[in-house]
Scaffold this active site. Structure first.
Site, mmCIF file in Angstrom:
data_model
loop_
_atom_site.group_PDB
_atom_site.id
_atom_site.type_symbol
_atom_site.label_atom_id
_atom_site.label_comp_id
_atom_site.label_asym_id
_atom_site.label_seq_id
_atom_site.Cartn_x
_atom_site.Cartn_y
_atom_site.Cartn_z
ATOM 1 N N HIS A 43 0.433 -1.254 0.044
ATOM 2 C CA HIS A 43 0.345 0.098 0.644
ATOM 3 C C HIS A 43 1.157 1.233 0.160
ATOM 4 O O HIS A 43 0.104 2.149 -0.483
ATOM 5 C CB HIS A 43 -1.201 0.411 1.643
ATOM 6 C CG HIS A 43 -2.090 -0.715 1.182
ATOM 7 N ND1 HIS A 43 -3.157 -0.914 0.264
ATOM 8 C CD2 HIS A 43 -2.238 -2.641 1.756
ATOM 9 C CE1 HIS A 43 -3.715 -2.360 0.599
ATOM 10 N NE2 HIS A 43 -3.451 -2.822 1.771
ATOM 11 N N GLU A 145 -5.613 -13.300 4.199
ATOM 12 C CA GLU A 145 -6.706 -11.941 4.004
ATOM 13 C C GLU A 145 -8.313 -12.072 3.363
ATOM 14 O O GLU A 145 -8.364 -11.244 3.034
ATOM 15 C CB GLU A 145 -5.829 -10.848 4.310
ATOM 16 C CG GLU A 145 -5.263 -10.951 2.812
ATOM 17 C CD GLU A 145 -4.426 -9.190 2.611
ATOM 18 O OE1 GLU A 145 -4.441 -8.295 3.938
ATOM 19 O OE2 GLU A 145 -3.766 -9.516 2.141
ATOM 20 N N ASP A 171 -8.447 -6.980 5.585
ATOM 21 C CA ASP A 171 -9.323 -7.408 3.667
ATOM 22 C C ASP A 171 -9.528 -8.707 4.460
ATOM 23 O O ASP A 171 -11.029 -8.878 3.533
ATOM 24 C CB ASP A 171 -7.554 -7.707 2.987
ATOM 25 C CG ASP A 171 -7.310 -6.584 2.834
ATOM 26 O OD1 ASP A 171 -8.015 -5.535 1.653
ATOM 27 O OD2 ASP A 171 -6.324 -6.902 2.641
HETATM 28 C C1 3PY Z 1 -4.841 -6.168 6.530
HETATM 29 O O1 3PY Z 1 -5.103 -6.364 7.600
HETATM 30 O O2 3PY Z 1 -6.058 -6.413 5.600
HETATM 31 C C2 3PY Z 1 -3.263 -6.486 6.177
HETATM 32 O O3 3PY Z 1 -3.082 -6.556 5.776
HETATM 33 C C3 3PY Z 1 -3.023 -5.642 7.352
HETATM 34 O O4 3PY Z 1 -1.826 -6.303 7.374
HETATM 35 MG MG MG Z 2 -4.471 -6.367 4.365
#
Ligand code: 3PY
Ligand code: MG
Length: 248
Positions: A43, A145, A171
């Protein structure tokens, strides 16, 4: 013990996330006795050269793991060649992709990592030494995620060479229609399912939370790779607190 050995031994390793394009900020964090820094190439707007400067600034004072922007061969190669201690690969949903990632990260004959002469190899001066130990020493961390990753986790953990499954709660919750609700019972149940499956295969677990309180419960559940907060959050949090005390 190396960082990888410490992770494998189940030690709780505390880190925070580097998102700012400033080697000085990373340098400051590396002076604060964290075990590791999570360098966010997914990001944050830094290219590999920016991350190389960040890694140089930390001077080996703590481990660093670089989250690559995407699952491509080039991204793994560049991250490892600049000398990160390991990659964190976002949003890995299938065993096939996990297998491909390990292959890209390991030199032949174990995998197909391209052979270059870069910072990791002492610009060539340390080539023989680096290539001899890189397959064992560098970490491959994949992120679970997405609910698809949760549903496929039994197959994902069968892939050889995965050192750690790192939960991305934000995510993951978004993929379940509960964006940001990281403490929702269904999200917690999904994380617990991933955790139990990883534990059955002796694969380490990681978790990100916005602050110490958010990660504590997972550290207590045996997650080893713990990342709390971000450099930007630390700065804005402290600044807001200062402003509030000045105005009170
Ligand atoms: C998320 O929470 O999506 C992440 O990638 C945290 O590192
Ligand atoms: Mg993430």
């Amino acid at each position: 013990m190396s960082f990888k050995q410490r992770l494998q031994s189940g030690e709780s390793l505390s880190g925070t996330m580097v998102t700012l394009a400033s080697p000085e900020v990373a340098e400051m964090l590396s002076l604060c006795d964290f075990d590791w820094l999570f360098l966010d190439g997914e990001h944050a707007p830094l290219a590999p050269l920016g991350w190389q400067r960040v890694i140089q600034a930390t001077g080996g004072r703590c481990a660093n793991l670089l989250r690559v922007p995407e699952s491509t061969e080039a991204a793994m190669k560049q991250a490892l060649d600049i000398g990160t201690d390991g990659v964190i690969v976002p949003n890995v949903k299938t065993a096939d992709l996990a297998k491909q990632i390990v292959d890209w990260c390991k030199y032949p004959p174990r995998g197909s990592r391209g052979v270059g002469l870069a910072r990791a190899h002492g610009y060539g001066l340390g080539f023989a030494e680096y290539v001899q130990s890189a397959n064992d020493d560098t970490l491959v961390v994949i992120q679970a995620e997405h609910i698809d990753a949760v549903n496929n986790i039994e197959d994902i953990v069968k892939v050889n060479g995965i050192d750690c499954v790192f939960i991305g709660p934000y995510d993951l919750s978004a993929s379940m229609g509960k964006m940001g609700e990281v403490d929702d019972p269904d999200v917690i149940a999904a994380i617990d399912h991933v955790a139990a499956t990883c534990k059955s295969k002796n694969i380490s677990l990681g978790y990100f939370g916005v602050d110490a309180n958010a990660v504590r419960v997972y550290r207590d559940k045996g997650f080893s790779l713990i990342c709390a907060g971000t450099d930007a959050g630390l700065l804005t949090g402290a600044a807001m607190q200062l402003r509030e005390s000045l105005n009170s």
